[in-house]
Design an enzyme around this catalytic site. Structure first.
Site, PDB file in Angstrom:
ATOM      1  N   ARG A  14      51.275  26.008  18.667  1.00 20.58           N
ATOM      2  CA  ARG A  14      51.661  27.442  19.091  1.00 20.58           C
ATOM      3  C   ARG A  14      50.947  28.369  20.627  1.00 20.58           C
ATOM      4  NH1 ARG A  14      56.950  28.004  18.179  1.00 20.58           N
ATOM      5  NH2 ARG A  14      56.818  30.256  18.092  1.00 20.58           N
ATOM      6  N   LYS A  16      49.844  32.429  21.333  1.00 25.14           N
ATOM      7  CA  LYS A  16      49.275  33.537  20.579  1.00 25.14           C
ATOM      8  C   LYS A  16      49.337  33.910  21.832  1.00 25.14           C
ATOM      9  CE  LYS A  16      47.357  32.044  16.663  1.00 25.14           C
ATOM     10  NZ  LYS A  16      46.239  32.826  15.407  1.00 25.14           N
ATOM     11  N   TYR A  88      24.373  23.507  26.316  1.00 24.00           N
ATOM     12  CA  TYR A  88      25.193  22.149  26.477  1.00 24.00           C
ATOM     13  C   TYR A  88      24.954  21.119  27.455  1.00 24.00           C
ATOM     14  CZ  TYR A  88      28.908  20.100  23.922  1.00 24.00           C
ATOM     15  OH  TYR A  88      30.200  19.187  23.380  1.00 24.00           O
ATOM     16  N   GLN A  96      37.759  25.613  26.028  1.00 28.77           N
ATOM     17  CA  GLN A  96      38.226  27.473  26.071  1.00 28.77           C
ATOM     18  C   GLN A  96      38.305  28.045  24.949  1.00 28.77           C
ATOM     19  OE1 GLN A  96      41.498  27.960  28.936  1.00 28.77           O
ATOM     20  NE2 GLN A  96      40.519  26.379  30.759  1.00 28.77           N
ATOM     21  N   ASP A  97      38.911  27.396  24.031  1.00 31.95           N
ATOM     22  CA  ASP A  97      39.730  28.641  22.923  1.00 31.95           C
ATOM     23  C   ASP A  97      38.323  29.059  21.964  1.00 31.95           C
ATOM     24  OD1 ASP A  97      39.651  26.074  22.327  1.00 31.95           O
ATOM     25  OD2 ASP A  97      40.981  26.487  20.738  1.00 31.95           O
ATOM     26  N   ARG A  98      37.599  28.164  22.084  1.00 29.39           N
ATOM     27  CA  ARG A  98      36.257  27.690  21.228  1.00 29.39           C
ATOM     28  C   ARG A  98      34.354  28.423  22.013  1.00 29.39           C
ATOM     29  NH1 ARG A  98      34.483  21.469  20.399  1.00 29.39           N
ATOM     30  NH2 ARG A  98      33.001  22.638  19.038  1.00 29.39           N
ATOM     31  N   THR A 120      45.415  22.638  14.516  1.00 29.96           N
ATOM     32  CA  THR A 120      45.570  21.403  14.328  1.00 29.96           C
ATOM     33  C   THR A 120      44.076  20.686  14.212  1.00 29.96           C
ATOM     34  OG1 THR A 120      46.461  21.495  15.752  1.00 29.96           O
ATOM     35  CG2 THR A 120      46.137  19.923  15.846  1.00 29.96           C
ATOM     36  N   THR A 172      52.739  13.472  -8.232  1.00 28.03           N
ATOM     37  CA  THR A 172      51.654  12.779  -7.068  1.00 28.03           C
ATOM     38  C   THR A 172      51.789  13.573  -5.875  1.00 28.03           C
ATOM     39  OG1 THR A 172      53.221  10.913  -6.610  1.00 28.03           O
ATOM     40  CG2 THR A 172      52.778  11.542  -4.673  1.00 28.03           C
TER      41      THR A 172
END
Length: 244
Positions: A14, A16, A88, A96-98, A120, A172
């Site tokens: 998705r 946002k 890094y 990019q989200d990180r 995910t 289960t």
């Protein structure tokens, strides 16, 4: 009222959307990430008035579609002014989200710190005391784990993520729920403990969680860690402020 920004956080499933001023989020919407079209984008933001669009995407192929609609689109990259440094080896490989999460952590919560983002994949991103992104951890997301059990076995069902009545599953479904709740939280605690041991200023580390399953997972962990479901959008807002 005209807002300052359209904030676009493109995840694997998705996207946002946030409408914001320089200081606060005003509204939120979402739409599917893949197979997005200019028409779908225009429909998703209908009625919103804003000055500029800011995007962080883990699906690079859709960025040109967004840029077709918003030609002045600001894409959050490792070489975009972020208000934090990066130590890094290959900064261009950082999601990019990180980076957006690290920006929000630095400006809203403080450094040193750790962001846990439940998507995910579940990601841990680390900010040093001098506000540099220094690395992190990537592990399978909770729903990826439970979905995989269902998809790769003949008899295991797809279950709702609910608290198990006991650690010993008597069905289960109960056994899978126990594995998800107890096992997954154990993994989160183990990774977090290991990161704190390596982070020299761990006694003062700010830890914040975000993402779709963050509230449910963190509710069962003894350490009281704040959950900010809009952390990534706030990171985009702050990047927008730095790149006016």
């Amino acid at each position: 009222m005209t807002a300052d920004y359209l904030l676009i956080d493109v995840g694997n499933g998705r996207t946002k959307l946030g409408l914001s001023t320089r200081d606060a989020l005003l509204d939120r919407r979402d739409l599917p990430s893949r197979d997005v079209t200019p028409e779908a984008i225009r429909e998703a933001v209908a009625g919103w008035n804003f000055g500029r669009a800011v995007i962080a995407s883990v699906v690079p192929a859709v960025v040109p579609v967004w840029r077709e609609v918003f030609p002045t689109l600001l894409e959050l990259r490792h070489d975009t002014p972020l208000g934090i440094g990066i130590r890094y080896p290959k900064p261009e490989s950082i999601g990019q989200d990180r980076l957006a999460n690290a920006v929000a952590l630095a400006h809203l919560h403080g450094a040193p710190g750790i962001v846990i983002d439940f998507g995910t994949a579940v990601t841990f991103d680390i900010l040093s005391a001098d506000k540099h992104y220094i690395g992190g951890v990537i592990a399978p997301g909770l729903r990826l784990m439970t979905d995989y059990l269902h998809e790769r076995t003949a008899l295991l069902p797809l279950v709702e993520l609910n608290e198990p009545p006991s650690a010993i599953g008597t069905s289960t479904v109960g056994a899978i729920q126990a594995g998800a709740a107890i096992g997954y939280r154990g993994m989160i605690r183990g990774i977090l403990d290991a990161l704190k041991k390596e982070l020299s200023e761990s006694a003062h580390a700010h830890v914040v969680a975000t993402g779709g399953d963050a509230g449910w997972i963190m509710a069962g962990i003894e350490e009281k860690i704040p959950v900010d479901p809009d952390l990534t959008l706030h990171g985009l807002r702050l990047v927008g402020n730095l790149n006016t």
